[in-house]
Scaffold this active site. Sequence first.
Site, PDB file in Angstrom:
ATOM      1  N   ASP A   1      -1.045   1.271 -27.142  1.00 30.56           N
ATOM      2  CA  ASP A   1      -1.585   0.526 -26.296  1.00 30.56           C
ATOM      3  C   ASP A   1      -1.769  -0.723 -26.708  1.00 30.56           C
ATOM      4  OD1 ASP A   1      -1.566   2.318 -24.524  1.00 30.56           O
ATOM      5  OD2 ASP A   1      -3.727   2.642 -25.109  1.00 30.56           O
TER       6      ASP A   1
ATOM      7  N   ARG B   1      16.537  -6.280  -4.227  1.00 34.87           N
ATOM      8  CA  ARG B   1      15.646  -5.883  -4.518  1.00 34.87           C
ATOM      9  C   ARG B   1      14.777  -6.595  -5.155  1.00 34.87           C
ATOM     10  NH1 ARG B   1      18.079   0.292  -4.910  1.00 34.87           N
ATOM     11  NH2 ARG B   1      18.982   0.629  -2.753  1.00 34.87           N
TER      12      ARG B   1
ATOM     13  N   ARG C   1      10.968  -1.152  -4.588  1.00 36.50           N
ATOM     14  CA  ARG C   1      11.143  -0.252  -5.377  1.00 36.50           C
ATOM     15  C   ARG C   1      10.214  -0.164  -6.777  1.00 36.50           C
ATOM     16  NH1 ARG C   1      15.224   3.366  -3.706  1.00 36.50           N
ATOM     17  NH2 ARG C   1      16.013   3.133  -1.662  1.00 36.50           N
TER      18      ARG C   1
ATOM     19  N   GLU D   1      -0.743  -0.912 -16.195  1.00 36.45           N
ATOM     20  CA  GLU D   1      -1.294   0.119 -15.315  1.00 36.45           C
ATOM     21  C   GLU D   1      -2.761   0.095 -14.998  1.00 36.45           C
ATOM     22  OE1 GLU D   1      -1.017   4.008 -17.453  1.00 36.45           O
ATOM     23  OE2 GLU D   1      -2.207   3.447 -19.164  1.00 36.45           O
TER      24      GLU D   1
ATOM     25  N   ARG E   1       5.773   6.543 -25.178  1.00 33.18           N
ATOM     26  CA  ARG E   1       5.535   7.411 -26.325  1.00 33.18           C
ATOM     27  C   ARG E   1       6.326   8.365 -26.801  1.00 33.18           C
ATOM     28  NH1 ARG E   1       0.174   8.830 -24.267  1.00 33.18           N
ATOM     29  NH2 ARG E   1       0.139  10.822 -24.342  1.00 33.18           N
TER      30      ARG E   1
ATOM     31  N   ASP F   1      -9.098   4.015 -30.544  1.00 31.14           N
ATOM     32  CA  ASP F   1     -10.666   4.025 -30.546  1.00 31.14           C
ATOM     33  C   ASP F   1     -11.197   5.150 -30.404  1.00 31.14           C
ATOM     34  OD1 ASP F   1     -10.248   3.923 -27.727  1.00 31.14           O
ATOM     35  OD2 ASP F   1     -11.170   2.552 -26.860  1.00 31.14           O
TER      36      ASP F   1
ATOM     37  N   GLY G   1      -0.612   1.220 -20.819  1.00 28.24           N
ATOM     38  CA  GLY G   1      -1.732   0.564 -22.021  1.00 28.24           C
ATOM     39  C   GLY G   1      -2.780   0.113 -21.552  1.00 28.24           C
TER      40      GLY G   1
HETATM   41  O1  F6P Z   1      -3.353   5.305 -24.766  1.00 29.92           O
HETATM   42  C1  F6P Z   1      -2.367   5.737 -24.917  1.00 29.92           C
HETATM   43  C2  F6P Z   1      -2.099   6.537 -23.380  1.00 29.92           C
HETATM   44  O2  F6P Z   1      -0.480   6.599 -23.450  1.00 29.92           O
HETATM   45  C3  F6P Z   1      -2.437   5.149 -22.195  1.00 29.92           C
HETATM   46  O3  F6P Z   1      -1.381   4.111 -22.197  1.00 29.92           O
HETATM   47  C4  F6P Z   1      -2.661   5.420 -21.487  1.00 29.92           C
HETATM   48  O4  F6P Z   1      -3.246   5.155 -20.551  1.00 29.92           O
HETATM   49  C5  F6P Z   1      -2.817   7.596 -21.954  1.00 29.92           C
HETATM   50  O5  F6P Z   1      -2.570   7.452 -22.952  1.00 29.92           O
HETATM   51  C6  F6P Z   1      -1.914   8.072 -21.862  1.00 29.92           C
HETATM   52  O6  F6P Z   1      -2.735   9.659 -21.315  1.00 29.92           O
HETATM   53  P1  F6P Z   1      -2.585  11.098 -21.153  1.00 29.92           P
HETATM   54  O7  F6P Z   1      -1.509  11.322 -21.843  1.00 29.92           O
HETATM   55  O8  F6P Z   1      -3.353  11.634 -21.150  1.00 29.92           O
HETATM   56  O9  F6P Z   1      -1.397  11.027 -19.743  1.00 29.92           O
END
Ligand code: F6P
Length: 363
Positions: A142, A177, A281, A237, A290, A118, A185
């Site tokens: 995401d 655990r 944990r 996250e 990624r 985006d 995301g």
């Molecule tokens: O938009 C992709 C993403 O991996 C998100 O899921 C994550 O919040 C962000 O990019 C992390 O960005 P960076 O690579 O700058 O840590």
Amino acid sequence: MKKCRRIAILTGGGDCPGINAVIRAVTKKAILQYGMEVIGIEDGYHGVIHNRFRKLEYNDVSGILTLGGTILGTSNTANPYHYPSKKNRKIEFNDVSVTAIANITNLGIECLVCVGGDGTLSIANGLSKDGVPLIGVPKTIDNDLRGTDITFGFDSAVSIATEGIDRLHSTAMSHHRVMIVELMGRNAGWIALHAGVAGGGDIILIPEIPYDVEIIAEKVRERNRRGKRFSIVVVAEGAKPKGGDIVIQRIVKESSDPIRLGGIGFVLGVQIEKMTGIETRTVVMGHLQRGGSPTPFDRVLATRLGTRAVDMIENREFGYMVGVKGESLVKVPLEDVAKGPRTIPLDDPLIEAARSVDTCFGD
Ligand code: F6P
């Protein structure tokens, strides 16, 4: 109708599996089917602003289908309308879009293909409105882009995250655990929901459904009473408690979207251990989601999107993103894509399916 002879491609935002498959698809088809010349812009919009580019020949993109990352490099801080530079150790932002557009024109680029999420496609919308002939291709792990049912990169991220959850099951079970796995995301829970369901997470926490930590703790206790002496918590996250806030890992000052999320898994871990007395944990999957090779699904999707983008160039259908609707590829106006992220609707059938197999969303 004037035909495009010279096109360019850039990749912006966070990298993800499948970008090289798009670069390959665009370049091969443009050269082979339409005789176009293809320019690869380096490091996203940085390359447009600083004139960093190279010609892409057939051989440059041959053999990159399965390669992770992007051969062109990327950036999630380079916004020509809000471009950071350091002055006296302070960051200031300037609008350098006139330079960016002049560079595109001087290079003789008749269409720019922007592969991104985006952030990248909102900038693309601005450039398109300012007269740059442009086509967008939807990319992000995401899956939070408007105008498309799915983005390439998402399936690969879900598959990596699911493997992580699978591996945590056996160790959680052996040690009795609670294992928490934090997934990426941003402010959408697509990865956590899909990987959580695929990996059989007992509790899935997504930004769209604020949680109550007491409900989570009770779910863990209840599983224990039933003889299930371990629990798997999958947390996005961007998840947050009812009436509470997101957890920020870092602020990237040079970025137009400076907040980087992360750390909610550790906050929850302390709370769950304290409330249940069960050792808890936390694992953060982070950028592993990624990296590496795209799944077959993403390779196919990237190839479909990239080749369709080239047909759109040939037909001079500029100002659009190529999106996915059901089984079909569709043209989506970039201004619709730029309206903000796409989160999970609360009536998403997968949420209902997960609830019906006893998955707790903490609400
Ligand atoms: O938009 C992709 C993403 O991996 C998100 O899921 C994550 O919040 C962000 O990019 C992390 O960005 P960076 O690579 O700058 O840590």
